[in-house]
Design a protein around this motif. Structure first.
Motif, mmCIF file in Angstrom:
data_model
loop_
_atom_site.group_PDB
_atom_site.id
_atom_site.type_symbol
_atom_site.label_atom_id
_atom_site.label_comp_id
_atom_site.label_asym_id
_atom_site.label_seq_id
_atom_site.Cartn_x
_atom_site.Cartn_y
_atom_site.Cartn_z
ATOM 1 N N SER A 41 0.683 -1.258 0.147
ATOM 2 C CA SER A 41 0.029 -0.102 -0.040
ATOM 3 C C SER A 41 0.968 1.294 0.051
ATOM 4 C CB SER A 41 -0.868 0.011 1.239
ATOM 5 O OG SER A 41 -1.724 1.062 1.215
ATOM 6 N N LEU A 42 1.878 1.076 0.878
ATOM 7 C CA LEU A 42 2.938 2.407 0.906
ATOM 8 C C LEU A 42 3.442 2.566 -0.160
ATOM 9 C CD1 LEU A 42 4.097 4.458 3.213
ATOM 10 C CD2 LEU A 42 5.933 2.706 3.210
ATOM 11 N N ILE A 43 3.948 1.566 -1.036
ATOM 12 C CA ILE A 43 4.700 1.962 -2.096
ATOM 13 C C ILE A 43 3.756 2.265 -3.376
ATOM 14 C CG2 ILE A 43 5.875 0.490 -4.186
ATOM 15 C CD1 ILE A 43 7.104 -1.313 -1.910
ATOM 16 N N TRP A 44 2.650 1.903 -3.378
ATOM 17 C CA TRP A 44 1.588 2.051 -4.565
ATOM 18 C C TRP A 44 1.125 3.352 -4.423
ATOM 19 C CZ3 TRP A 44 -0.765 0.149 -8.531
ATOM 20 C CH2 TRP A 44 -2.113 0.552 -8.858
ATOM 21 N N LEU A 50 2.924 3.643 -11.422
ATOM 22 C CA LEU A 50 2.813 2.230 -11.390
ATOM 23 C C LEU A 50 1.237 1.738 -11.665
ATOM 24 C CD1 LEU A 50 4.573 1.412 -7.713
ATOM 25 C CD2 LEU A 50 5.481 1.514 -9.890
ATOM 26 N N ASN A 51 1.185 0.476 -11.930
ATOM 27 C CA ASN A 51 -0.052 0.068 -12.275
ATOM 28 C C ASN A 51 -0.056 -1.403 -11.624
ATOM 29 O OD1 ASN A 51 1.609 -1.179 -14.174
ATOM 30 N ND2 ASN A 51 -0.176 -1.907 -15.479
ATOM 31 N N LEU A 65 0.929 -15.842 -5.187
ATOM 32 C CA LEU A 65 0.370 -14.242 -4.962
ATOM 33 C C LEU A 65 0.039 -13.999 -3.460
ATOM 34 C CD1 LEU A 65 -0.442 -11.846 -6.352
ATOM 35 C CD2 LEU A 65 -2.954 -12.686 -6.372
ATOM 36 N N GLY A 66 0.639 -12.826 -3.102
ATOM 37 C CA GLY A 66 0.462 -12.285 -1.730
ATOM 38 C C GLY A 66 -0.090 -10.916 -1.879
ATOM 39 N N PRO A 67 -0.115 -9.970 -0.780
ATOM 40 C CA PRO A 67 -0.881 -8.921 -0.558
ATOM 41 C C PRO A 67 -0.244 -7.923 -1.952
ATOM 42 C CG PRO A 67 -0.363 -9.296 1.565
ATOM 43 C CD PRO A 67 0.581 -10.468 0.625
ATOM 44 N N PHE A 68 -1.306 -7.169 -2.399
ATOM 45 C CA PHE A 68 -0.886 -6.248 -3.639
ATOM 46 C C PHE A 68 -1.880 -5.064 -3.884
ATOM 47 C CE2 PHE A 68 -3.802 -9.237 -5.499
ATOM 48 C CZ PHE A 68 -4.521 -8.492 -6.238
ATOM 49 N N GLN A 69 -1.626 -4.154 -4.803
ATOM 50 C CA GLN A 69 -2.400 -3.250 -5.091
ATOM 51 C C GLN A 69 -2.403 -3.268 -6.748
ATOM 52 O OE1 GLN A 69 -4.119 -0.713 -3.092
ATOM 53 N NE2 GLN A 69 -3.400 -2.094 -1.473
ATOM 54 N N GLY A 70 -3.542 -3.125 -7.227
ATOM 55 C CA GLY A 70 -3.713 -3.274 -8.815
ATOM 56 C C GLY A 70 -4.711 -4.025 -8.891
ATOM 57 N N LYS A 71 -4.807 -4.395 -10.443
ATOM 58 C CA LYS A 71 -5.559 -5.384 -11.032
ATOM 59 C C LYS A 71 -5.455 -6.816 -10.530
ATOM 60 C CE LYS A 71 -6.661 -2.993 -15.421
ATOM 61 N NZ LYS A 71 -6.589 -3.335 -16.951
#
Length: 164
Positions: A41-44, A50-51, A65-71
């Motif tokens: 979240s912080l990086i996003w 970034l996408n 897959l772990g936690p992420f932001q995006g599609k």
């Protein structure tokens, strides 16, 4: 609630502030998923252009897959396949200016043009990767690589529960 004053100046200032914010977010927290979620979240939120920003974890000899932001993203990636799997196989960062020129690139988002994948190393073992995608070709440079490697060096011991 966390509120951070992240510099809008140079990349060096940006990564210095991101490092301090990530340290504050994860200090004393032993839950790996929570720490990866806050890091993604912080990086996003603060890295421009970034996408996708998130983590893949090593589980049973493959990336999951772990936690992420995006599609929505690919769930499993074999070691040695794509940019993420190559980062694990070589235990080193992969900075790809044009993902279409990378042999075996796995396209989870067709809009992605460049990618930075940083292995998360704990006691010399890859326990996961930070994966950043951008719709901009050549988005990531040496400063981004060094900054993200420093973030993962800070985060790795705080993900120890994943290794265990």
């Amino acid at each position: 609630m966390y509120q951070f004053d992240i510099a809008a100046g140079s990349k060096a200032e940006l990564y210095r502030d991101l490092h301090a914010a990530l340290d504050a977010l994860t200090a004393g927290e032993g839950d790996a998923v929570a720490n990866m979620a806050n890091a993604a979240s912080l990086i996003w939120q603060y890295l421009p252009d970034l996408n996708w920003a998130g983590f893949y974890r090593m589980v049973g000899g493959e990336l999951v897959l772990g936690p992420f932001q995006g599609k929505a993203a690919c769930i499993r990636i074999p070691v040695g396949k794509g940019v993420c799997g190559t980062a694990v196989a070589e235990a080193r960062t992969q900075r790809v200016a044009d993902v279409h020129a990378f042999p075996g690139h796995i396209a989870c988002d067709a809009a992605s043009r460049s990618e930075l994948v940083v292995p998360v190393l704990l006691d010399g073992t890859v326990i996961g990767v930070l994966d950043l995608d951008s719709p901009e070709p050549g988005r990531f440079d040496e400063e981004d690589q060094a900054g993200c490697e420093a973030l993962m060096t800070l985060l790795a011991p705080r993900l120890a529960a994943m290794a265990g």
